[in-house]
Design a protein around this motif. Structure first.
Motif, PDB file in Angstrom:
ATOM      1  N   ILE A   1      26.433  60.673  73.111  1.00 26.71           N
ATOM      2  CA  ILE A   1      26.944  60.569  71.821  1.00 26.71           C
ATOM      3  C   ILE A   1      27.136  59.148  71.039  1.00 26.71           C
ATOM      4  N   ALA A   2      27.309  58.216  71.886  1.00 28.45           N
ATOM      5  CA  ALA A   2      27.493  57.102  71.656  1.00 28.45           C
ATOM      6  C   ALA A   2      26.203  56.434  70.831  1.00 28.45           C
ATOM      7  N   VAL A   3      25.148  56.681  71.650  1.00 26.82           N
ATOM      8  CA  VAL A   3      23.781  56.356  71.127  1.00 26.82           C
ATOM      9  C   VAL A   3      23.331  57.169  69.782  1.00 26.82           C
ATOM     10  N   ILE A   4      23.372  58.230  69.851  1.00 26.01           N
ATOM     11  CA  ILE A   4      23.243  59.110  68.692  1.00 26.01           C
ATOM     12  C   ILE A   4      23.990  58.733  67.361  1.00 26.01           C
ATOM     13  N   GLY A   5      25.447  58.511  67.712  1.00 31.48           N
ATOM     14  CA  GLY A   5      26.369  58.074  66.699  1.00 31.48           C
ATOM     15  C   GLY A   5      26.156  56.581  66.101  1.00 31.48           C
ATOM     16  N   ALA A   6      25.238  55.853  66.624  1.00 32.46           N
ATOM     17  CA  ALA A   6      24.948  54.601  66.241  1.00 32.46           C
ATOM     18  C   ALA A   6      23.649  54.904  65.073  1.00 32.46           C
TER      19      ALA A   6
ATOM     20  N   VAL B   1      34.364  61.049  64.584  1.00 36.37           N
ATOM     21  CA  VAL B   1      34.440  61.023  66.244  1.00 36.37           C
ATOM     22  C   VAL B   1      33.462  60.297  66.766  1.00 36.37           C
ATOM     23  N   MET B   2      32.265  60.703  66.324  1.00 36.47           N
ATOM     24  CA  MET B   2      31.112  60.156  66.887  1.00 36.47           C
ATOM     25  C   MET B   2      30.950  58.577  66.959  1.00 36.47           C
ATOM     26  N   GLU B   3      31.146  58.144  65.520  1.00 35.58           N
ATOM     27  CA  GLU B   3      31.476  56.862  65.568  1.00 35.58           C
ATOM     28  C   GLU B   3      32.464  56.000  66.159  1.00 35.58           C
ATOM     29  N   GLY B   4      33.600  56.695  66.224  1.00 36.45           N
ATOM     30  CA  GLY B   4      34.733  56.039  67.279  1.00 36.45           C
ATOM     31  C   GLY B   4      34.212  55.889  68.675  1.00 36.45           C
ATOM     32  N   VAL B   5      33.392  56.981  69.096  1.00 32.32           N
ATOM     33  CA  VAL B   5      33.019  56.910  70.513  1.00 32.32           C
ATOM     34  C   VAL B   5      32.023  55.758  70.527  1.00 32.32           C
ATOM     35  N   GLU B   6      31.076  55.898  69.503  1.00 36.97           N
ATOM     36  CA  GLU B   6      30.232  54.520  69.898  1.00 36.97           C
ATOM     37  C   GLU B   6      30.969  53.064  69.550  1.00 36.97           C
ATOM     38  N   THR B   7      32.010  52.989  68.780  1.00 35.91           N
ATOM     39  CA  THR B   7      32.913  51.847  68.776  1.00 35.91           C
ATOM     40  C   THR B   7      33.634  51.642  70.048  1.00 35.91           C
ATOM     41  N   THR B   8      34.299  52.495  70.706  1.00 37.21           N
ATOM     42  CA  THR B   8      35.036  52.456  71.888  1.00 37.21           C
ATOM     43  C   THR B   8      34.084  52.262  73.112  1.00 37.21           C
TER      44      THR B   8
ATOM     45  N   VAL C   1      31.236  50.727  72.990  1.00 35.55           N
ATOM     46  CA  VAL C   1      30.466  49.163  72.781  1.00 35.55           C
ATOM     47  C   VAL C   1      31.519  48.396  73.060  1.00 35.55           C
ATOM     48  N   ILE C   2      32.620  48.471  72.604  1.00 34.50           N
ATOM     49  CA  ILE C   2      33.950  47.485  72.956  1.00 34.50           C
ATOM     50  C   ILE C   2      34.160  47.434  74.517  1.00 34.50           C
ATOM     51  N   SER C   3      34.295  48.743  75.172  1.00 35.73           N
ATOM     52  CA  SER C   3      34.523  48.788  76.518  1.00 35.73           C
ATOM     53  C   SER C   3      33.377  48.017  77.415  1.00 35.73           C
ATOM     54  N   VAL C   4      32.117  48.325  76.917  1.00 35.90           N
ATOM     55  CA  VAL C   4      30.906  47.904  77.726  1.00 35.90           C
ATOM     56  C   VAL C   4      31.075  46.281  77.691  1.00 35.90           C
ATOM     57  N   LEU C   5      31.304  45.640  76.496  1.00 36.37           N
ATOM     58  CA  LEU C   5      31.436  44.108  76.434  1.00 36.37           C
ATOM     59  C   LEU C   5      32.516  43.731  77.361  1.00 36.37           C
ATOM     60  N   VAL C   6      33.741  44.448  77.166  1.00 32.66           N
ATOM     61  CA  VAL C   6      35.113  43.979  78.042  1.00 32.66           C
ATOM     62  C   VAL C   6      34.703  44.075  79.285  1.00 32.66           C
ATOM     63  N   VAL C   7      34.144  45.073  79.923  1.00 32.08           N
ATOM     64  CA  VAL C   7      33.841  45.231  81.246  1.00 32.08           C
ATOM     65  C   VAL C   7      32.863  44.133  81.865  1.00 32.08           C
ATOM     66  N   ALA C   8      31.781  44.075  80.997  1.00 32.49           N
ATOM     67  CA  ALA C   8      30.795  43.073  81.420  1.00 32.49           C
ATOM     68  C   ALA C   8      31.362  41.746  81.333  1.00 32.49           C
ATOM     69  N   ALA C   9      31.902  41.235  80.374  1.00 31.58           N
ATOM     70  CA  ALA C   9      32.847  39.894  80.324  1.00 31.58           C
ATOM     71  C   ALA C   9      33.838  39.645  81.682  1.00 31.58           C
ATOM     72  N   SER C  10      34.514  40.506  81.768  1.00 32.67           N
ATOM     73  CA  SER C  10      35.657  40.267  82.561  1.00 32.67           C
ATOM     74  C   SER C  10      35.026  40.162  84.258  1.00 32.67           C
TER      75      SER C  10
END
Lengths: 273, 319
Positions: free
Chosen positions: A29-34, A72-79, A81-90
Motif C-alpha cells: 500500500i505504501a509503494v502504491i500510495g507513492a 489513508v494510502m498517502e498517510g501509510v506511505e508517510t508513516t 517512510v518516516i519509520s524506516v528512516l527512524v529505525v535505520a538511523a537509530s
C-alpha cells in the motif's frame, strides 16, 4: 554442512506467516500510495463533504470532501517512510556505539551506560516531544527527534550481545590470528547477533509508527496539508457524531500496520528458538 | 539499609543531571525568546527591559543555579505566555497547580484498572487448558496491544459516549465541583489508557507463570501432596509476580506518557495538554518544569519499585 543443520531446525510458524502477509500488504500500500491513489489526496470538493462510504469512495470523504482512502494510502506511505528512516538511523547508531562500548568496555562504556540508563526509563514519546520542542517542527526534525529517542535502547541491546561474544573462544582465536578489531566487530561478531537484533528492529518499527502517529495526532509531527494517519484521526475526532467513518479508516490502518509488525517480531523470535 | 541509602544518593544525582539537561536543552534554541514574546515591532528599550525582567542577561550557569535554587524553594518561575494581570506574569506553579491532580488521578485510575484486571486474567490464561481459549486470548491481546491510546480513546468516545450515552464527550466535570462526576468522566479515558497495558501485563504474567510451572519446586510441591490450587497460588503465582512488579514500574511510566495523549482526546485539563500547548507556543519555563516533574515521577517510581522488589523477595534482601 553445519549451516544447513541449523537452517533445518528453524520452523515456520503462524505468527511469521501472518506477520509477513500483513507487513507485505502494508508495504505494498505504501509503494502504491507513492505513485497512484484512486483520487487526488488533496483535491477538495464542497459537494462531496462527508459522503458516507460508497463504491466510489470506499471509506467515504472527509470535511473537505477529500477521498479518505486516498488520504489513508498517502498517510501509510508517510508513516512507513518516516519509520524506516527512524529505525535505520537509530539502529545504525545503536550498532556502532553498542559494538564499540560492548567490546572495549572501559570509562566511555560506563558513561554511555549511565546515559542510556537515564534515557531508557523515560517514555520515548515524551523524549521525542522535548527534542522536537527544542529543534522546532517539520518532518525532518520529527525523524531526527524519534531517532535520538530510540537510539539508547538499540545501544543497550547491541552492547549486551557484544559482551556475550567478546570473550568467546572463536573471537579469542581470531584475535590470536591477528585479525583487526574492526573486522572482529563487524565480520566475526555482528553476523552472530543478527537474528536477535532483527527482532528488536521489527519491534522498533512498531514503536516508531506509534510515536509518529501519536505526535502527528498532537499536531507536533507531520504538518498539513500532507496526509498523516495521526493528523487524520485528530481531525476526525471533531466530527465523530456526524461522520464516524472518518475516524475508522486511519485508525484501523494504524492498528493493521502495528499488528503486522508485532506478529512479525513474535514470528521471528519463535523462528530463532 | 545501606542499599537504600545508595539508591537515594543515585536518585538525587540523576535528578540533578535531569534538571541540568532539561534547563540547558532550552538554552541552545535558535531564535530570541524576547523577540518571540514582543513581536518584531518592539523597540530595543522594551526588549532590554524584558530581558532584564526575565533574567536573560545573566550567564547560563548562573541562571541554572538560580533556577534550581528557586525550584527547591518552591518557586517554579514565571510563564512567558500567560499573564496573571496586566503587568504580572503567571507563576508556573499556579499554572500547573490545578492541572496536576487531573493527570495524577487519571494515571492512578488507569493503574488500578490495569492491576485489578490483568492479574486475574493472566492467571486464568496461564491455567487455561482449553486450546481455543488460549488462542482467542492470544489474538485479542495481540490486537489490543496494537491499538494506539488515542484511537482507543476515539472508539471509547464513540461507543460509550455517542452510542450508549454513558457520558457526555467533552463534558468534563472539575474535581472541585463534583468529585463523583469527575471520577465518572475519568473512567473512560482511564479505560482507553488501560486496555493495551492490560493486554501486555496479562501476557507477561502468563508467560512468567508458564516458566515457573516448569520449575523443579513445582514438581516437589505436587509430589509432597499439595493441591493444584495451593501450588498455583502459594507457589507459582508468588514467584511469577516478581518480574511483573518490575514490569508494572515500566507500565507506570508509560501510563503517564499515555495520559498526555489521552487528555487531548477527552478534553481533560491536565498537565499533558499544558505541555503540548506550551511546546507549540514555545513557553519554555513551563516546559522545563513539566519535563523535570514528569521525569522525577518516573525516576522515583523506578527507585521505589527497586526497593519494593528487594523487600518482597527474601532471596535478594538476605544477600
Amino acid at each position: 554442512m553445519k549451516q544447513k543443520n541449523t537452517r533445518e531446525k528453524k520452523k515456520w510458524n503462524n505468527y511469521l506467516v501472518a506477520g509477513l502477509v500483513m507487513t507485505g500488504i502494508t508495504l505494498a500500500i505504501a509503494v502504491i500510495g507513492a505513485f497512484w491513489t484512486p483520487y487526488d489526496a488533496t483535491a477538495m470538493s464542497a459537494s462531496l463533504k462527508f459522503a458516507p462510504p460508497s463504491f466510489a469512495h470506499w471509506f467515504g470523504t472527509d470535511n473537505f470532501g477529500r477521498d479518505i482512502l486516498s488520504r489513508v494510502m498517502e498517510g501509510v506511505e508517510t508513516t512507513v517512510v518516516i519509520s524506516v528512516l527512524v529505525v535505520a538511523a537509530s539502529a545504525l547508531v545503536g550498532v556502532l556505539v553498542g559494538a564499540l562500548t560492548g567490546y572495549f568496555g572501559g570509562l566511555i562504556d560506563e558513561i554511555t551506560m549511565r546515559f542510556t540508563d537515564a534515557v531508557n526509563g523515560f517514555p520515548s514519546i515524551l523524549l521525542a516531544l522535548v527534542i522536537l520542542s527544542v529543534l522546532g517542527g517539520g518532518v525532518e526534525k520529527l525523524i531526527l527527534a524519534l531517532s535520538i529517542a530510540f537510539c539508547p535502547s538499540y545501544i543497550r541491546i547491541v552492547r549486551s550481545e557484544f559482551i556475550k561474544y567478546r570473550d568467546a573462544d572463536f573471537i579469542a582465536r581470531a584475535r590470536l590470528m591477528g585479525v583487526g578489531w574492526a573486522r572482529i566487530l563487524f565480520v566475526h561478531i555482528l553476523p552472530n547477533i543478527f537474528s536477535t537484533f532483527l527482532v528488536s528492529i521489527v519491534i522498533g518499527f512498531n514503536n516508531a509508527i506509534l510515536a509518529e502517529s501519536g505526535m502527528s495526532f498532537l499536531g507536533i509531527g507531520v504538518q498539513p496539508p500532507a496526509a498523516s494517519l495521526g493528523k487524520m484521526l485528530s481531525d476526525a475526532q471533531g466530527y465523530l457524531s456526524s461522520a464516524p467513518w472518518y475516524a475508522l479508516a486511519p485508525g484501523l490502518a494504524i492498528v493493521w500496520i502495528v499488528l503486522g509488525f508485532s506478529l512479525l517480531g513474535e514470528g521471528i523470535r519463535r523462528w530463532n528458538n | 539499609m545501606k542499599y537504600i541509602c545508595k539508591k537515594i544518593i543515585t536518585l538525587i544525582m540523576t535528578l540533578f543531571l535531569v534538571s541540568a539537561a532539561a534547563f540547558l536543552a532550552f538554552q541552545v534554541i535558535p531564535g530570541d525568546v524576547v523577540t518571540s514574546i514582543l513581536g518584531t515591532e518592539a523597540t530595543p528599550e522594551m526588549e532590554e527591559l524584558l530581558r532584564e525582567e526575565l533574567g536573560l542577561n545573566d550567564p547560563p550557569v548562573e541562571r541554572y543555579m538560580n533556577w534550581v535554587s528557586g525550584v527547591l524553594k518552591g518557586d517554579l518561575g514565571v510563564s512567558y505566555r500567560y499573564s496573571k494581570s496586566m503587568n504580572e506574569r503567571m507563576p508556573v506553579a499556579e499554572l500547573i497547580g490545578d492541572k496536576l491532580p487531573v493527570t495524577l488521578w487519571l494515571a492512578f485510575y488507569s493503574l488500578i484498572l490495569i492491576i485489578v484486571i490483568s492479574i486475574p486474567l493472566g492467571v486464568l490464561w496461564a491455567r487455561s487448558k482449553n486450546h481455543y481459549l488460549d488462542a482467542a486470548l492470544n489474538v485479542i491481546s495481540q490486537t489490543a496491544m496494537a491499538v494506539p491510546a488515542f484511537f482507543l480513546g476515539i472508539l471509547v468516545t464513540y461507543l460509550f459516549g455517542i452510542i450508549l450515552k454513558c457520558f457526555t464527550p467533552g463534558g468534563y466535570v472539575s474535581y472541585r465541583e463534583d468529585f463523583a462526576g469527575f471520577m465518572h468522566y475519568l473512567l473512560f479515558p482511564a479505560i482507553s489508557i488501560a486496555i493495551p497495558k492490560i493486554a501486555m501485563t496479562a501476557r507477561f504474567l502468563r508467560n512468567s507463570m508458564l516458566t515457573e510451572m516448569r520449575s523443579d519446586y513445582v514438581r516437589t510441591a505436587y509430589s509432597k501432596g499439595c493441591t493444584n490450587r495451593r501450588v498455583m497460588y502459594a507457589h507459582v503465582l508468588r514467584n511469577a509476580l516478581m518480574p511483573v512488579v518490575t514490569f508494572l514500574g515500566m507500565i507506570i511510566a508509560e501510563t503517564i506518557a499515555g495520559s498526555i495523549v489521552v487528555e487531548q482526546v477527552f478534553g481533560l485539563p491536565g498537565v499533558g495538554r499544558l505541555l503540548i500547548s506550551s511546546i507549540s507556543t514555545r513557553d519554555f519555563p513551563v516546559v522545563e518544569i513539566l519535563v523535570l516533574y514528569i521525569t522525577s515521577v518516573v525516576i522515583i517510581v523506578y527507585a521505589l519499585i527497586d526497593i519494593l522488589y528487594r523487600m518482597i523477595d527474601p532471596r535478594i534482601s538476605s544477600k
